[in-house]
Design an enzyme around this catalytic site. Structure first.
Site, PDB file in Angstrom:
ATOM      1  N   ASP A  80       0.849  -1.191   0.000  1.00 36.59           N
ATOM      2  CA  ASP A  80       0.000   0.000   0.000  1.00 36.59           C
ATOM      3  C   ASP A  80       0.885   1.241   0.000  1.00 36.59           C
ATOM      4  OD1 ASP A  80      -2.203   1.643   0.007  1.00 36.59           O
ATOM      5  OD2 ASP A  80      -2.785   1.237   2.082  1.00 36.59           O
ATOM      6  N   LYS A  81       0.266   2.350  -0.386  1.00 38.07           N
ATOM      7  CA  LYS A  81       0.923   3.653  -0.349  1.00 38.07           C
ATOM      8  C   LYS A  81       0.046   4.547   0.509  1.00 38.07           C
ATOM      9  CE  LYS A  81      -0.428   6.850  -2.518  1.00 38.07           C
ATOM     10  NZ  LYS A  81      -1.027   8.203  -2.364  1.00 38.07           N
ATOM     11  N   HIS A  82       0.667   5.363   1.354  1.00 37.44           N
ATOM     12  CA  HIS A  82      -0.127   6.293   2.150  1.00 37.44           C
ATOM     13  C   HIS A  82       0.505   7.672   2.069  1.00 37.44           C
ATOM     14  CE1 HIS A  82      -2.839   7.655   5.292  1.00 37.44           C
ATOM     15  NE2 HIS A  82      -1.810   8.226   5.872  1.00 37.44           N
ATOM     16  N   SER A  83      -0.343   8.667   1.884  1.00 40.75           N
ATOM     17  CA  SER A  83       0.165  10.036   1.786  1.00 40.75           C
ATOM     18  C   SER A  83      -0.289  10.826   3.013  1.00 40.75           C
ATOM     19  CB  SER A  83      -0.389  10.655   0.506  1.00 40.75           C
ATOM     20  OG  SER A  83      -0.472  12.044   0.629  1.00 40.75           O
ATOM     21  N   THR A 120      -9.183  10.439  -0.324  1.00 45.81           N
ATOM     22  CA  THR A 120      -9.432   9.472  -1.404  1.00 45.81           C
ATOM     23  C   THR A 120     -10.863   8.932  -1.355  1.00 45.81           C
ATOM     24  OG1 THR A 120      -7.108   8.925  -1.470  1.00 45.81           O
ATOM     25  CG2 THR A 120      -8.586   7.266  -2.359  1.00 45.81           C
ATOM     26  N   ARG A 168      -6.860  14.021  20.927  1.00 42.94           N
ATOM     27  CA  ARG A 168      -5.716  14.862  20.514  1.00 42.94           C
ATOM     28  C   ARG A 168      -6.218  16.091  19.760  1.00 42.94           C
ATOM     29  NH1 ARG A 168      -2.846  11.285  16.701  1.00 42.94           N
ATOM     30  NH2 ARG A 168      -1.495  13.054  16.313  1.00 42.94           N
ATOM     31  N   SER A 183      -0.396   6.742  14.978  1.00 49.43           N
ATOM     32  CA  SER A 183      -1.769   6.837  14.491  1.00 49.43           C
ATOM     33  C   SER A 183      -1.862   6.345  13.034  1.00 49.43           C
ATOM     34  CB  SER A 183      -2.226   8.292  14.606  1.00 49.43           C
ATOM     35  OG  SER A 183      -3.431   8.489  13.939  1.00 49.43           O
ATOM     36  N   LYS A 187      -3.162   1.986  11.627  1.00 50.65           N
ATOM     37  CA  LYS A 187      -4.187   1.653  10.626  1.00 50.65           C
ATOM     38  C   LYS A 187      -3.567   0.953   9.425  1.00 50.65           C
ATOM     39  CE  LYS A 187      -5.212   5.948  11.160  1.00 50.65           C
ATOM     40  NZ  LYS A 187      -5.599   7.303  11.431  1.00 50.65           N
ATOM     41  N   LYS A 188      -2.420   1.436   8.981  1.00 49.24           N
ATOM     42  CA  LYS A 188      -1.786   0.843   7.784  1.00 49.24           C
ATOM     43  C   LYS A 188      -1.289  -0.574   8.078  1.00 49.24           C
ATOM     44  CE  LYS A 188      -3.049   3.264   5.076  1.00 49.24           C
ATOM     45  NZ  LYS A 188      -3.669   2.956   3.773  1.00 49.24           N
TER      46      LYS A 188
HETATM   47  N1  URA Z   1      -3.350  11.275  10.097  1.00 52.08           N
HETATM   48  C1  URA Z   1      -3.625  10.298  10.991  1.00 52.08           C
HETATM   49  O1  URA Z   1      -4.189   9.269  10.642  1.00 52.08           O
HETATM   50  N2  URA Z   1      -3.261  10.496  12.267  1.00 52.08           N
HETATM   51  C2  URA Z   1      -2.616  11.599  12.709  1.00 52.08           C
HETATM   52  O2  URA Z   1      -2.301  11.704  13.867  1.00 52.08           O
HETATM   53  C3  URA Z   1      -2.351  12.605  11.763  1.00 52.08           C
HETATM   54  C4  URA Z   1      -2.726  12.408  10.447  1.00 52.08           C
END
Ligand code: URA
Length: 435
Positions: A80-83, A120, A168, A183, A187-188
Site C-alpha cells: 500500500d501507499k499512504h500520503s 481518497t 488529541r 496513528s 491503521k496501515k
Molecule cells: N493522520 C492520521 O491518521 N493520524 C494523525 O495523527 C495525523 C494524520
C-alpha cells in the site's frame, strides 16, 4: 493492574515505558477503563517528552492490535501507499490499479479529507453507486479478483486510534511526531502488508509546517514500520502547489481516469505517481531495477490494463460497469463553471496552498467538521503551476461552484492565495527518499 496516573507520571518524568505498560494502557483506551483525562494527559506528556523507538513501536502495535488485522494468502506481495495528504493528491487512484497490473495486491484503506486536504474516500464517493464500506468478505474478494480495492475505514480497524485521535484533536496534541506516526501506522499495519510506501508531503500545503519536521516524520514512520516487520520507505514530495491540475472530488476522479486512458497526463503528477509506484515495485521485488519498474508501469498504462482494473474495481464495488467509457456523463457537474483571473500580470511565484485547499472546502467540496456533507461536483480545474506566466486573459484556474455567491467567495480566496512576482520559489516534485 496498570494505574493510568502512574503510567502518565513516568512519561512526564522522562522514564522509559515498557512494552507491557503501553499495551495495558492502550487496552484500557479500547475497553473504556482509561478515562479521557488520562488520554489527554498522556498525549501532552508525549508531546513534550517524545518517545524512544521501542516505545513508539510498542504504541503502534498496541494500537494496531486494538482492532482487527487482515491476513492474506495471495500469489503476490501485498502493498500500500499512504500520503500525509494535500491538495489535488489523486495518486492513489492511478497507483493502485497500476501496481495491481504489475502483480501486486493493494488493499487500500483510505480516509476522508479534513481541513484543507482532500480524501481518497470522498473522491470515490463521487462515483454513483460506489460502496466505500463493503463487508470484509467482499473487500477480500475485490482485492483477490482485481488486485486492488480502495475502501474506507471501518470501526473494527484500530479503534484505539479513533478514540485517541479525537481527544488529541481537541487538546492541542495532534502535532506530535510519535503520536502521528503511531496513528497512521496502526491503521496501515492492520492491512496485513508486506510493503508500505509513504508519501510525506513538504511545502505550504503540507501537514507538517517545515521541511525538517516532514523529514523527521518520514524517518519516524520508516523506523517504526520496519521495526514492526513491514518493509517501508518514505518519499518526501512537493505540496507547494496542487499535485494534479484539478482539486475537488469529481474533478480529480475525472483527471485520474483521463490519466489512465492516456488522454491527459500532467507531467508533475506522472513523475510523482511513477516514483511512488516504482518504489513499491522495487521494495516488493516485483521489479529488479528502476528501468524494469518503469517499463512495467508504462506497460500497465499503455496496454490499458491499469484502466481495465480500475473499471473492474469500480464495478465490483457497486459503481457503473461502463464507468471508464462514460465517466464524464456519470460524474456530477456543478451549475457555475467560470475562470478566475489574477489581479495583476506576472509569474506565479508561490501559493498559499492551505488557502487554495480551503477555497475548495468553501465551495462545499470539503468539510469543516468530520460529520459535514460535501458537494462532490465542486472544485478547481486547470490550476496554474508555480512559474507559469499569467495575465488578465490567462486564468489562475476554472472554478466549479454551486452558485454565483460561492464562486465569488472562491475567486477572492484564490486571488489572495496566489502570489504574483518575478521570481518563483524553487520546487521539485521529489526531494528525497528515506529508508
Ligand atoms: N493522520 C492520521 O491518521 N493520524 C494523525 O495523527 C495525523 C494524520
Amino acid at each position: 493492574m496498570l494505574i493510568p496516573q502512574e503510567f502518565i507520571r513516568k512519561k512526564r518524568d522522562n522514564q522509559p515505558l515498557s512494552k507491557e505498560e503501553i499495551a495495558q494502557f492502550i487496552h484500557g483506551v479500547t475497553d473504556g477503563s482509561v478515562a479521557n483525562e488520562h488520554i489527554s494527559a498522556f498525549a501532552m506528556a508525549v508531546y513534550f517528552n517524545g518517545m524512544s523507538l521501542d516505545e513508539k513501536t510498542a504504541l503502534t502495535l498496541a494500537m494496531r492490535d486494538s482492532g482487527e488485522s487482515l491476513r492474506w494468502d495471495l500469489d503476490g506481495p501485498v502493498v500500500d501507499k499512504h500520503s500525509t495528504g494535500g491538495v489535488g493528491d489523486v495518486v492513489s487512484l492511478m497507483l493502485g490499479p497500476m501496481l495491481a497490473a504489475c502483480g501486486a495486491y493493494v488493499p487500500m484503506i483510505s480516509g476522508r479529507g479534513l481541513g484543507h486536504t482532500g480524501g481518497t474516500l470522498d473522491k470515490f464517493e463521487s462515483i454513483p453507486g460506489y460502496n466505500v464500506l463493503p463487508d470484509n468478505a467482499h473487500f477480500r474478494e475485490v482485492v483477490k479478483e482485481c488486485g486492488v480495492a480502495i475502501i474506507g475505514q471501518t470501526s473494527a480497524l484500530a479503534p484505539a486510534d479513533k478514540r485517541i485521535y479525537s481527544i488529541r484533536d481537541v487538546t492541542a496534541t495532534v502535532e506530535s511526531i510519535p503520536m502521528i506516526s503511531a496513528s497512521i501506522l496502526s491503521k496501515k499495519l492492520a492491512e496485513g502488508l508486506d510493503t508500505l510506501i509513504m508519501d510525506v508531503k513538504v511545502g505550504s500545503g503540507a501537514f507538517m509546517p517545515t521541511y525538517a519536521l516532514s523529514k523527521e516524520l518520514a524517518q519516524s514512520i520508516v523506523e517504526i514500520a520496519n521495526a514492526a516487520g513491514v518493509k517501508t520507505q518514505a518519499l518526501l514530495t512537493d505540496m507547494n502547489q496542487s499535485l494534479a491540475c484539478n482539486a475537488g472530488n469529481a474533478l480529480e476522479v475525472k483527471e485520474a481516469v483521463a490519466y489512465l486512458i492516456g488522454k491527459h497526463r500532467d507531467p508533475r503528477l506522472h513523475r510523482v505517481t511513477m516514483a511512488l509506484s516504482r518504489a513499491a515495485l522495487l521494495s516488493t521485488g516485483l521489479a529488479g531495477s528502476e528501468i524494469e519498474a518503469d517499463t512495467m508501469l508504462e506497460r500497465s498504462l499503455s496496454s490499458g490494463k491499469a484502466l481495465e482494473i480500475f473499471g473492474k474495481m469500480v464495478s465490483m464495488l457497486g459503481g457503473p460497469s461502463d464507468f471508464c467509457d462514460r465517466y464524464e456523463a456519470y460524474l456530477p457537474q456543478a451549475a457555475v463553471i467560470a475562470p478566475v483571473f489574477p489581479l495583476e500580470r506576472g509569474v506565479v511565484a508561490s501559493m498559499d496552498l492551505i488557502a487554495i485547499g480551503m477555497s475548495v472546502v468553501g465551495l462545499g467540496g470539503g468539510r469543516i467538521r468530520p460529520i459535514d456533507a460535501i458537494d462532490h461536483s465542486v472544485g478547481l480545474e486547470k490550476i496554474v503551476h508555480i512559474g507559469d506566466r499569467v495575465d488578465k486573459q490567462t486564468p489562475l484556474c476554472i472554478v466549479h461552484a454551486k452558485d454565483q455567491e460561492s464562486f465569488h467567495e472562491a475567486q477572492k480566496r484564490i486571488q489572495r492565495a496566489v502570489q504574483i512576482g518575478d521570481t518563483p520559489i524553487e520546487t521539485q516534485e521529489i526531494y528525497e527518499t528515506i529508508g
